[in-house]
Design an enzyme around this catalytic site. Structure first.
Site, PDB file in Angstrom:
ATOM      1  N   GLU A  89       2.113 -14.162  -5.437  1.00  0.00           N
ATOM      2  CA  GLU A  89       3.105 -13.030  -5.667  1.00  0.00           C
ATOM      3  C   GLU A  89       4.564 -13.080  -5.974  1.00  0.00           C
ATOM      4  O   GLU A  89       5.156 -13.046  -5.488  1.00  0.00           O
ATOM      5  CB  GLU A  89       2.929 -12.704  -3.904  1.00  0.00           C
ATOM      6  CG  GLU A  89       1.681 -12.544  -2.867  1.00  0.00           C
ATOM      7  CD  GLU A  89       1.844 -11.831  -1.543  1.00  0.00           C
ATOM      8  OE1 GLU A  89       0.938 -10.649  -2.178  1.00  0.00           O
ATOM      9  OE2 GLU A  89       2.645 -11.931  -1.343  1.00  0.00           O
ATOM     10  N   GLY A 114       5.596  -4.661  -4.303  1.00  0.00           N
ATOM     11  CA  GLY A 114       6.095  -3.470  -2.881  1.00  0.00           C
ATOM     12  C   GLY A 114       6.151  -2.015  -4.022  1.00  0.00           C
ATOM     13  O   GLY A 114       7.398  -1.321  -3.598  1.00  0.00           O
TER      14      GLY A 114
HETATM   15  P1  PGA Z   1       1.830  -4.803  -1.726  1.00  0.00           P
HETATM   16  O1  PGA Z   1       2.207  -6.640  -1.433  1.00  0.00           O
HETATM   17  O2  PGA Z   1       0.684  -4.643  -2.050  1.00  0.00           O
HETATM   18  O3  PGA Z   1       2.482  -3.700  -1.232  1.00  0.00           O
HETATM   19  O4  PGA Z   1       2.604  -5.128  -3.493  1.00  0.00           O
HETATM   20  C1  PGA Z   1       1.490  -7.538  -1.178  1.00  0.00           C
HETATM   21  C2  PGA Z   1       2.424  -8.143  -0.621  1.00  0.00           C
HETATM   22  O5  PGA Z   1       3.571  -7.915   0.282  1.00  0.00           O
HETATM   23  O6  PGA Z   1       1.388  -8.875  -0.154  1.00  0.00           O
END
Ligand code: PGA
Length: 262
Positions: free
Chosen positions: A174, A180
């Site tokens: 990630e 986000g």
């Molecule tokens: P997101 O979050 O899909 O809103 O980018 C992913 C996460 O924080 O695991």
């Protein structure tokens, strides 16, 4: 390089601190309904807030949805104000646990050492860890993303025994700049990092063990439209999803799209 296994994809919903208890229960009921037609064709884990976990197991019955927690403590019991024991998680039916999410690392000072202890604890209690790793935008701009992610994987797993039997350990790549933000990593960027993680695992364990027990997920602004590009690159076994997992309809179409691609 590990090729994608024929096993079903895994999609993990990380609900963070976004929903109330009742809201979480309502959304699960709706999600179950939405996923009726694809039963048996996917694995999905829902990670609500700690206080929403109890009672959830009952609601998940009759679906392929499994229960996950967003964190775990490394000790079973003791004077640890505010922490949640892996034993308690098991008691309420939790099977998966997110460990080392970047929000915890960045906002709550979670270190590589703490992450590593949590992984050991989760495995010891039969919880499947979803270990999160990923670089900041600054680290990527400086060309240090591979080194950073390799270090995170190494230090998290150094003292952890490999999962036993059919159990798996998931590593979610990630990139922090993608979480986000609506700015997901490209398939090429994600695939490169999958290879870095895979190579790190092979350096730690034997190739057959990595094939058998370790899986990678992509996370960071995954939605129902872009999810296929990550599973199509013959690399990731699924996705860790925040924002797009909050609406049952969106999350259900994300799962349906992953099934079509895998
Ligand atoms: P997101 O979050 O899909 O809103 O980018 C992913 C996460 O924080 O695991």
């Amino acid at each position: 390089m590990t090729r994608r296994s024929p096993h079903q994809p895994l999609v993990v919903a990380n609900w963070k601190m976004q929903l109330g208890v009742e809201e979480s229960h309502e959304r699960i009921t709706e999600l179950k309904q939405q996923l009726k037609t694809v039963r048996g064709r996917y694995q999905a884990v829902v990670c609500p807030s700690f206080v929403s976990l109890d009672g959830m197991k009952k609601l998940l019955r009759g679906s392929d949805l499994l229960l996950g927690a967003q964190d775990v403590f490394w000790d079973d019991r003791g004077a640890y104000t505010g922490e949640v024991s892996p034993m308690n998680l098991r008691e309420v039916g939790v099977e998966y646990v997110i460990i080392g999410h970047s929000e915890r690392r960045q906002l709550l000072g979670e270190t590589d050492e703490m992450v590593s202890r949590k992984v050991v604890s989760a495995l010891g209690h039969g919880l499947t860890p979803i270990l999160c790793v990923g670089e900041t935008a600054h680290e990527r701009n400086e060309g240090r993303h591979e080194v950073v992610v390799r270090r995170q994987v190494m230090s998290a797993l150094r003292t952890a025994p490999p999962p036993t039997g059919h159990n798996k350990l998931y590593i979610a790549y990630e990139p922090i700049w993608a979480i986000g933000t609506g700015e997901a990593a490209s398939a090429e960027q994600a695939c490169m990092m999958h290879q870095v993680i895979q190579q790190t695992l092979i350096d730690l364990y034997s190739f057959p063990l990595v094939e058998q027990s370790y899986r990678t997920l992509y996370g960071g602004s995954v939605d129902e439209k872009n999810v296929s590009q990550y599973v199509r690159v013959d690399a990731f076994h699924g996705a860790l999803v925040g924002t797009a997992s909050l609406k049952p309809e969106t999350f259900a179409s994300l799962i349906t799209n992953i099934i079509k691609t895998f």
